[in-house]
Design a protein around this motif. Sequence first.
Motif, PDB file in Angstrom:
ATOM      1  N   LEU A 126       0.803  -1.224   0.000  1.00 41.58           N
ATOM      2  CA  LEU A 126       0.000   0.000   0.000  1.00 41.58           C
ATOM      3  C   LEU A 126       0.837   1.276   0.000  1.00 41.58           C
ATOM      4  O   LEU A 126       0.349   2.341  -0.399  1.00 41.58           O
ATOM      5  N   ALA A 127       2.084   1.185   0.454  1.00 40.08           N
ATOM      6  CA  ALA A 127       2.903   2.391   0.637  1.00 40.08           C
ATOM      7  C   ALA A 127       3.143   3.141  -0.671  1.00 40.08           C
ATOM      8  O   ALA A 127       2.939   4.359  -0.754  1.00 40.08           O
ATOM      9  N   ALA A 128       3.581   2.439  -1.703  1.00 46.82           N
ATOM     10  CA  ALA A 128       3.923   3.110  -2.964  1.00 46.82           C
ATOM     11  C   ALA A 128       2.704   3.740  -3.639  1.00 46.82           C
ATOM     12  O   ALA A 128       2.766   4.899  -4.062  1.00 46.82           O
ATOM     13  N   PRO A 129       1.563   3.020  -3.768  1.00 52.62           N
ATOM     14  CA  PRO A 129       0.397   3.663  -4.384  1.00 52.62           C
ATOM     15  C   PRO A 129      -0.050   4.920  -3.646  1.00 52.62           C
ATOM     16  O   PRO A 129      -0.411   5.920  -4.281  1.00 52.62           O
ATOM     17  N   LEU A 130      -0.006   4.881  -2.312  1.00 53.48           N
ATOM     18  CA  LEU A 130      -0.392   6.068  -1.538  1.00 53.48           C
ATOM     19  C   LEU A 130       0.566   7.223  -1.811  1.00 53.48           C
ATOM     20  O   LEU A 130       0.139   8.361  -2.071  1.00 53.48           O
ATOM     21  N   PHE A 131       1.856   6.948  -1.758  1.00 59.38           N
ATOM     22  CA  PHE A 131       2.857   7.995  -1.935  1.00 59.38           C
ATOM     23  C   PHE A 131       2.793   8.593  -3.345  1.00 59.38           C
ATOM     24  O   PHE A 131       2.831   9.815  -3.521  1.00 59.38           O
ATOM     25  N   LEU A 132       2.676   7.736  -4.351  1.00 63.70           N
ATOM     26  CA  LEU A 132       2.619   8.219  -5.726  1.00 63.70           C
ATOM     27  C   LEU A 132       1.329   8.996  -5.981  1.00 63.70           C
ATOM     28  O   LEU A 132       1.347  10.038  -6.659  1.00 63.70           O
ATOM     29  N   ALA A 133       0.210   8.502  -5.442  1.00 64.13           N
ATOM     30  CA  ALA A 133      -1.064   9.211  -5.614  1.00 64.13           C
ATOM     31  C   ALA A 133      -1.009  10.589  -4.976  1.00 64.13           C
ATOM     32  O   ALA A 133      -1.509  11.574  -5.546  1.00 64.13           O
ATOM     33  N   ALA A 134      -0.395  10.686  -3.797  1.00 62.48           N
ATOM     34  CA  ALA A 134      -0.271  11.982  -3.126  1.00 62.48           C
ATOM     35  C   ALA A 134       0.551  12.948  -3.967  1.00 62.48           C
ATOM     36  O   ALA A 134       0.203  14.129  -4.103  1.00 62.48           O
ATOM     37  N   ASN A 135       1.631  12.455  -4.565  1.00 67.56           N
ATOM     38  CA  ASN A 135       2.458  13.303  -5.421  1.00 67.56           C
ATOM     39  C   ASN A 135       1.662  13.856  -6.601  1.00 67.56           C
ATOM     40  O   ASN A 135       1.794  15.028  -6.958  1.00 67.56           O
ATOM     41  N   VAL A 136       0.847  13.008  -7.185  1.00 64.97           N
ATOM     42  CA  VAL A 136       0.071  13.432  -8.361  1.00 64.97           C
ATOM     43  C   VAL A 136      -1.076  14.359  -7.961  1.00 64.97           C
ATOM     44  O   VAL A 136      -1.233  15.455  -8.510  1.00 64.97           O
ATOM     45  N   PHE A 177       2.509  22.853 -10.920  1.00 57.29           N
ATOM     46  CA  PHE A 177       3.585  22.063 -10.329  1.00 57.29           C
ATOM     47  C   PHE A 177       4.352  21.346 -11.432  1.00 57.29           C
ATOM     48  O   PHE A 177       3.766  20.777 -12.354  1.00 57.29           O
ATOM     49  N   SER A 178       5.662  21.365 -11.339  1.00 58.33           N
ATOM     50  CA  SER A 178       6.523  20.717 -12.329  1.00 58.33           C
ATOM     51  C   SER A 178       7.366  19.637 -11.658  1.00 58.33           C
ATOM     52  O   SER A 178       8.121  19.932 -10.726  1.00 58.33           O
ATOM     53  N   VAL A 180      -1.830  16.085  -5.095  1.00 57.70           N
ATOM     54  CA  VAL A 180      -1.474  17.358  -4.473  1.00 57.70           C
ATOM     55  C   VAL A 180      -0.832  18.285  -5.502  1.00 57.70           C
ATOM     56  O   VAL A 180      -1.087  19.502  -5.506  1.00 57.70           O
ATOM     57  N   GLY A 181      -0.029  17.719  -6.392  1.00 55.08           N
ATOM     58  CA  GLY A 181       0.579  18.530  -7.444  1.00 55.08           C
ATOM     59  C   GLY A 181      -0.444  19.141  -8.377  1.00 55.08           C
ATOM     60  O   GLY A 181      -0.276  20.275  -8.850  1.00 55.08           O
ATOM     61  N   LEU A 182      -1.526  18.422  -8.651  1.00 50.77           N
ATOM     62  CA  LEU A 182      -2.562  18.935  -9.545  1.00 50.77           C
ATOM     63  C   LEU A 182      -3.319  20.120  -8.954  1.00 50.77           C
ATOM     64  O   LEU A 182      -3.984  20.857  -9.694  1.00 50.77           O
ATOM     65  N   HIS A 223      -1.016  21.149   1.150  1.00 54.25           N
ATOM     66  CA  HIS A 223       0.205  20.687   1.822  1.00 54.25           C
ATOM     67  C   HIS A 223      -0.110  19.757   2.992  1.00 54.25           C
ATOM     68  O   HIS A 223       0.647  18.823   3.257  1.00 54.25           O
ATOM     69  N   ASP A 224      -1.207  20.005   3.696  1.00 53.64           N
ATOM     70  CA  ASP A 224      -1.550  19.121   4.819  1.00 53.64           C
ATOM     71  C   ASP A 224      -1.815  17.699   4.335  1.00 53.64           C
ATOM     72  O   ASP A 224      -1.383  16.723   4.969  1.00 53.64           O
ATOM     73  N   GLY A 225      -2.507  17.583   3.205  1.00 55.39           N
ATOM     74  CA  GLY A 225      -2.771  16.255   2.654  1.00 55.39           C
ATOM     75  C   GLY A 225      -1.495  15.534   2.271  1.00 55.39           C
ATOM     76  O   GLY A 225      -1.355  14.327   2.481  1.00 55.39           O
ATOM     77  N   MET A 226      -0.543  16.297   1.717  1.00 56.94           N
ATOM     78  CA  MET A 226       0.735  15.689   1.331  1.00 56.94           C
ATOM     79  C   MET A 226       1.488  15.203   2.552  1.00 56.94           C
ATOM     80  O   MET A 226       1.989  14.069   2.585  1.00 56.94           O
ATOM     81  N   ASN A 227       1.564  16.036   3.580  1.00 57.21           N
ATOM     82  CA  ASN A 227       2.325  15.661   4.771  1.00 57.21           C
ATOM     83  C   ASN A 227       1.696  14.481   5.505  1.00 57.21           C
ATOM     84  O   ASN A 227       2.404  13.597   5.996  1.00 57.21           O
TER      85      ASN A 227
END
Length: 227
Positions: A16-26, A37-38, A28-30, A68-72
């Motif tokens: 579960l760790a990678a999908p959560l981390f990658l989804a947050a990157n996408v 965001f670049s 939150v960046g959007l 940012h709170d969601g990302m952290n």
Amino acid sequence: MNLSRPARIGALCWMLAAPLFLAANVIVGLRWTRPPFSWAEHNISDLGNVGCGIWDTTRPRYVCSPWHDGMNVSVLVTAMLLAAGTVLTWHVAGSGRRARAAQSLLLLGAVGYALAAAYPADVDENAHVLGALLIMGMGNLGLLLAALAPRATTLGRLRALTLPMALLALAGTTLFFTQHGLGLGVGGMERVAVFPLPVWACCVGVIAQRLPAPHHSRSAAEESTRR
């Protein structure tokens, strides 16, 4: 080899760790609009900065992350999942100094995620940088040691998966800290350094889930059914 229930839960945490981390990157960046965001120019840390403004004297860039709170929070949960996966699969990985050293370094990498989440770069830069060093330094070295574990161990049998991931992550780490983007941008190179560890953990979690349950558990269940 058979997988106990705690180890199976640990493998699920890793999955579960990678999908959560990658989804947050996408996701939150959007949420960034001005500027967008670049992944080439902005660091992962920029997604967690709590304030808006020009950030970083080395590579000045405008940072403003509405979510940012969601990302952290996502990064903190990622840390918990990686740590839980490492601890719960501790005895499955195998024995020996290299296997134990690899697991210890991977655990430090998980602590790095927690530090980076708890201390955004514009709140406590020193603590945040320490977290980044634990992720890209200790965590990626742990990945390399996992690749070099004896072939008789579980980690050693996964060398074909682990070694390319480790070398990619360490190359990305070196290039990121020397500020060489090689066409990906420095921000893109940071992702080359950071993403392999959670992606590797996810792959290992998937592989581990395919292992059978312990024989004694099945035997006990069969005996209970007979009764």
